[in-house]
Design an enzyme around this catalytic site. Structure first.
Site, mmCIF file in Angstrom:
data_model
loop_
_atom_site.group_PDB
_atom_site.id
_atom_site.type_symbol
_atom_site.label_atom_id
_atom_site.label_comp_id
_atom_site.label_asym_id
_atom_site.label_seq_id
_atom_site.Cartn_x
_atom_site.Cartn_y
_atom_site.Cartn_z
ATOM 1 N N HIS A 329 0.802 -1.231 0.000
ATOM 2 C CA HIS A 329 0.000 0.000 0.000
ATOM 3 C C HIS A 329 0.826 1.267 0.000
ATOM 4 O O HIS A 329 0.271 2.359 0.144
ATOM 5 C CB HIS A 329 -0.914 0.035 1.225
ATOM 6 N N LYS A 509 -7.665 13.882 4.986
ATOM 7 C CA LYS A 509 -6.799 12.713 4.892
ATOM 8 C C LYS A 509 -5.788 12.808 6.025
ATOM 9 O O LYS A 509 -5.647 13.860 6.649
ATOM 10 C CB LYS A 509 -6.076 12.664 3.545
ATOM 11 N N ARG A 510 -5.079 11.703 6.301
ATOM 12 C CA ARG A 510 -4.047 11.790 7.310
ATOM 13 C C ARG A 510 -3.048 12.902 6.965
ATOM 14 O O ARG A 510 -2.802 13.179 5.778
ATOM 15 C CB ARG A 510 -3.335 10.442 7.451
ATOM 16 N N LYS A 515 1.521 14.340 1.370
ATOM 17 C CA LYS A 515 0.173 14.693 0.917
ATOM 18 C C LYS A 515 0.011 16.197 0.707
ATOM 19 O O LYS A 515 -0.962 16.654 0.140
ATOM 20 C CB LYS A 515 -0.861 14.176 1.917
ATOM 21 N N THR A 617 -8.243 6.864 -1.701
ATOM 22 C CA THR A 617 -9.605 6.365 -1.879
ATOM 23 C C THR A 617 -10.605 7.480 -1.559
ATOM 24 O O THR A 617 -11.735 7.447 -2.030
ATOM 25 C CB THR A 617 -9.881 5.147 -0.970
ATOM 26 N N LYS A 621 -14.398 8.800 -3.276
ATOM 27 C CA LYS A 621 -15.640 9.139 -2.567
ATOM 28 C C LYS A 621 -16.183 10.482 -3.049
ATOM 29 O O LYS A 621 -17.382 10.637 -3.309
ATOM 30 C CB LYS A 621 -15.394 9.176 -1.050
HETATM 31 C C1 26Q Z 1 4.141 0.292 9.965
HETATM 32 C C2 26Q Z 1 5.052 -0.061 10.955
HETATM 33 C C3 26Q Z 1 4.889 0.330 12.266
HETATM 34 C C4 26Q Z 1 3.766 1.070 12.599
HETATM 35 C C5 26Q Z 1 2.845 1.413 11.620
HETATM 36 C C6 26Q Z 1 3.044 1.030 10.314
HETATM 37 C C7 26Q Z 1 2.064 1.419 9.281
HETATM 38 C C8 26Q Z 1 0.728 1.586 9.611
HETATM 39 C C9 26Q Z 1 -0.173 1.951 8.671
HETATM 40 C C10 26Q Z 1 2.434 1.618 7.956
HETATM 41 C C11 26Q Z 1 1.515 1.989 7.008
HETATM 42 C C12 26Q Z 1 0.189 2.155 7.355
HETATM 43 C C13 26Q Z 1 -0.841 2.575 6.427
HETATM 44 C C14 26Q Z 1 -0.682 2.756 5.136
HETATM 45 C C15 26Q Z 1 -1.787 3.237 4.314
HETATM 46 O O1 26Q Z 1 -2.863 3.530 4.798
HETATM 47 N N1 26Q Z 1 -1.601 3.354 3.001
HETATM 48 C C16 26Q Z 1 -2.654 3.840 2.132
HETATM 49 O O2 26Q Z 1 -3.374 2.724 1.635
HETATM 50 C C17 26Q Z 1 -4.493 3.131 0.884
HETATM 51 C C18 26Q Z 1 -5.262 1.891 0.501
HETATM 52 O O3 26Q Z 1 -4.565 1.152 -0.437
HETATM 53 C C19 26Q Z 1 -4.054 3.943 -0.319
HETATM 54 O O4 26Q Z 1 -5.207 4.384 -0.997
HETATM 55 C C20 26Q Z 1 -3.203 5.125 0.114
HETATM 56 O O5 26Q Z 1 -2.691 5.802 -1.023
HETATM 57 C C21 26Q Z 1 -2.070 4.657 0.999
HETATM 58 O O6 26Q Z 1 -1.365 5.762 1.527
#
Ligand code: 26Q
Length: 769
Positions: A329, A509-510, A515, A617, A621
């Site tokens: 992702h 968004k986050r 971003k 995503t 929406k």
């Molecule tokens: C990793 C290691 C330790 C702690 C946290 C994490 C961690 C947690 C969450 C790493 C990544 C995430 C989340 C990633 C994420 O949300 N990516 C998004 O995924 C969406 C669905 O595919 C995409 O639409 C977004 O572009 C993408 O940023």
């Protein structure tokens, strides 16, 4: 499911009686729980049937499921939303009061919300998909602003009770770490298909101590020991890590991940055996999708479990090859998880040994351990482990999958080109249209029938009505009503008034540097300065609306929030620009807030530096709700333009190729030297225009743009001018007939972005269900 009004009401009355109250006296929480449980009681037959209805099932392994609020979507999917509302009204209960029920925020952002959309879509199309994850005691923190600074508070979502889960004590399993063991107790949530009688399962594991109460220790007054034993067990599922797209390697996170995959796999193997099926045949009945690297420990854990059942390593590894699939992702290097050997050995020594065996196996297969490695210099690389083992590896938008092949995993792609596939993300049109924009949905159904609700490609049918005066008028009226409702909500929650005739320019968004919320903020301040100087005479009143959380430890992101809040304070407090400009950063943006915002926006800001946003995503929406995108050619924006026509959106900025070229010799100072007005905006970070209470926060933002070894990493200053011009063009075109046409073209061409389509692609091409 059969639903009967009188039986439902007497069930609610009965349940309230059990908790010592009655409809006329019950408070919101009591009502919410009784109503939800009364519905749950009706689901069991359908739920039990779905579990046995397919011979092969897919398990979606994910550390996050951002499901949001369940009550309204469940009633919608059961086809009884209005019936229940009316039934309760006869007893003086207002269903929509349950808007104060907390979201289940068991996820950070895109990845977790995608998992929730996929489950919903799979149930709607009778695809046997089950979610496996963690039941965090505290979900994503709640965000508040104090003097413009983000403050985090625990998300105590269970204070509302959890009527939509069932604790299945009898299906608990034990999970062993080197130093201690815990129980994993499953809590099952029904995933209700859209009016089709299918109910799949989201199984979330909760950690609990093996010994509920140590009487001996109690007798000997060793209270501290008792507390510690309980704490180290329950702590595992205490809290969701609030990081989004950043890796913070923590021992507790390693335990969480292992706990989740070990419990899920034991559960799956137990069912396989109970049905009299041999473990060697596992792949005939199961396929397991790994949602990013967070559940990738499932690979060595399955090998370990199979070895314990007497299988040899090679046999177990072949089963992994046949069972597991992997989705990536993010291309951000800092989000690709890796674990130090020392840490893994400390709590999971057997898993470490298996990781080494997988590395040895890779070398035996002839892999070059300098380029394609799983373990190197005492570190295990989880993404590499997944790519090596899984039969399918997918990205989440065309451009993203291309980048995975060419960059992130290029050496792997050279070895295994056939593994790499794309599945562009999607969103469920039930939650993200039917539920949040019901009036617009009704207008559409009145014209083209209701098939689009399950087959979003059919929404193309409204293209025939784009020139229809009545339809256009309805669209404009409904959007205005949605804006009015959002404005009232923002006024209540944030204390800021936005007149409904303003353009609602929304970025939700986050918070992340890539971003580029900063780009948007700069444009707002730039426009403000212009208006103060008597510029931009034709500027239409616009509200810049932001929402999003910064990871608690992400200093730069928190600084950007503070900056935007400072801009908001200045702009909103200025009587000279009052009728032209508003800036607001809403607090605690979450799924339920998003539902209100995506149907009320006039502009969808999707402005990441090209190459950084895997898909996005939120962009989908907004599009579905008839909003134009102001964005870069990044992630799924590219495909949005392919579907809706680039001319119907507002695209600006460096492309992936241009980004690469620019970065070779980029000096952001040169940009400021040529643009006096932009310079003034940027200098506001350090010239005393704003106050950051001596934290030095704003100065770090400034420095990140102009100094260090990678100044302006995300090309905010490089893209500024094109962005501003495109935004001003959009604002000047807003409100005209052509603009309305653009909105409707987006809505009519959103069909591809249904998660129904995504999940069907997974089922057919990847899961082979
Ligand atoms: C990793 C290691 C330790 C702690 C946290 C994490 C961690 C947690 C969450 C790493 C990544 C995430 C989340 C990633 C994420 O949300 N990516 C998004 O995924 C969406 C669905 O595919 C995409 O639409 C977004 O572009 C993408 O940023």
């Amino acid at each position: 499911m059969e639903w009967n009004k009188n039986e439902f009401l007497s069930e609610v009355e009965y349940l309230l009686g059990v908790s010592g109250t009655e409809i006329s006296r019950a408070n919101g929480k009591e009502l919410y729980n009784a109503i939800s449980k009364a519905i749950m009681a009706d689901l069991h037959a359908d739920w039990a049937r779905a579990k046995e209805s397919h011979s092969k099932r897919c398990g979606y392994f994910s550390a996050e499921f951002l499901v949001g609020r369940a009550i309204f979507s469940n009633l919608l999917n059961l086809g009884i939303l209005q019936e229940v509302r009316a039934a309760l009204a006869t007893r003086g209960v207002e269903l929509y009061n349950f808007e104060e029920v907390e979201d289940a925020a068991l996820g950070n952002g895109g990845l977790g919300r995608l998992a929730a959309c996929f489950l919903a879509s799979a149930a709607t199309h009778d695809i046997p998909l089950d979610g496996y994850g963690l039941r965090y005691r505290y979900g994503l923190f709640k965000q508040q602003f104090e003097d413009g600074f983000q403050k985090e508070q625990a998300d105590d979502w269970l204070t509302w009770g959890d009527p939509w889960s069932i604790r299945r004590e009898s299906e608990r399993v034990r999970v062993d770490f080197a130093d201690y063991s815990v129980y994993a107790i499953p809590y099952d949530m029904p995933v209700i298909g859209y009016q089709n009688g299918v109910i799949n399962t989201l199984r979330l594991w909760q950690s609990e101590p093996i010994e509920k109460f140590d009487f001996k220790a109690f007798d000997e007054m060793r209270g501290k020991e008792i507390a510690e034993n309980t704490f180290r067990a329950t702590q595992i599922t205490d809290v969701l890590y609030p990081n989004d797209n950043t890796d913070e390697g923590k021992l507790l996170r390693l335990r969480q991940q292992y706990f989740m995959v070990s419990a899920s796999l034991q559960d799956i193997l137990k069912k396989q055996k109970d049905k009299g099926r041999s473990l060697a045949n596992l792949a005939k009945y199961h396929v397991l999708q790994l949602n990013d690297t967070h559940p990738v420990l499932a690979i060595p854990e399955l090998i370990r479990l199979l070895e314990n059942e007497g299988m040899d390593f090679d046999g177990a590894f072949e089963i992994c090859r046949a069972v597991f699939r992997f989705t990536n992702h993010t291309i951000l290097g800092e989000a690709l998880e890796k674990w130090q050997g020392e840490m893994v050995r400390r709590v999971l020594p057997e898993i470490w040994e298996i990781a080494l065996k997988i590395q040895a196996r890779a070398e035996k297969d002839g892999l070059d351990s300098a380029r394609t490695f799983i373990v190197k210099e005492d570190v295990v690389y989880m993404a590499n482990l997944a790519v090596f083992t899984c039969s399918h590896v997918n990205g989440v938008a065309e451009i993203h999958t291309g980048i995975l092949k060419e960059n992130t995993f290029r050496d792997w792609y050279a070895l295994y080109p056939e593994k790499f596939v794309n599945v562009t993300n999607g969103i469920t049109p039930r939650r993200w249209f039917l539920l949040n924009n019901p009036q617009m949905a009704t207008e559409i159904t009145a014209r083209i029938g209701e098939e689009w609700e399950r087959d979003l490609a059919k929404i193309k049918g409204i293209e025939n009505y784009i020139e229809d005066k009545d339809f256009r008028k309805k669209f404009t009226q409904i959007k205005l009503g949605n804006k009015r409702r959002l404005a009232a909500y923002i006024e209540r929650r944030e204390g800021i008034t936005i007149p409904e005739h303003f353009i609602f320019d929304v970025q939700i968004k986050r918070l992340h540097e890539y971003k580029r919320q900063l780009l948007n903020a700069f444009s707002a301040l730039y426009i403000y300065n212009e208006l103060k100087n008597g510029g931009l005479p034709d500027f239409k009143p616009t509200a810049f609306i932001f929402g999003g959380k910064a990871a608690a430890g992400y200093f730069a992101a928190k600084a950007i929030i503070k900056f935007i809040n400072e801009i908001a304070k200045k702009v909103n407090g200025d009587s000279e620009t009052l009728d032209k400009l508003k800036v607001v950063f809403v607090q605690n943006y979450n799924v339920s807030y998003a539902e209100k915002m995506v149907c009320a926006a006039d502009i969808s800001e999707q402005i990441s530096m090209a190459g950084m946003e895997a898909s996005g995503t939120g962009n989908m929406k907004f599009m579905l709700n008839g909003t134009v995108t102001l964005g870069t050619l990044d992630g799924a924006n590219v495909e949005i333009c392919e579907e809706a026509g680039r001319e119907n959106n507002y695209i600006f900025g460096a492309t992936v190729e241009e980004v690469a070229a620019v970065k070779k010799a980029y000096d952001p100072n040169k940009i400021l030297a040529k643009n006096e007005k932009l310079k003034k905006v940027v200098e506001s970070l350090i010239d005393g225009t704003f106050d950051d209470n001596g934290t030095g926060m704003l100065k770090t933002v400034y420095d990140s743009l102009l100094s260090g070894d990678d100044p302006d990493r995300y090309l905010v200053l490089y893209d500024f001018e094109e962005y501003l011009n495109m935004k001003l063009r959009l604002i000047s075109e807003y409100g005209g007939e052509e603009f309305t046409t653009k909105c409707l073209k987006n809505m009519a061409n959103a069909g591809k972005f249904s998660s129904d389509r995504s999940v069907k692609e997974y089922a057919k091409n990847i899961w082979k269900l």
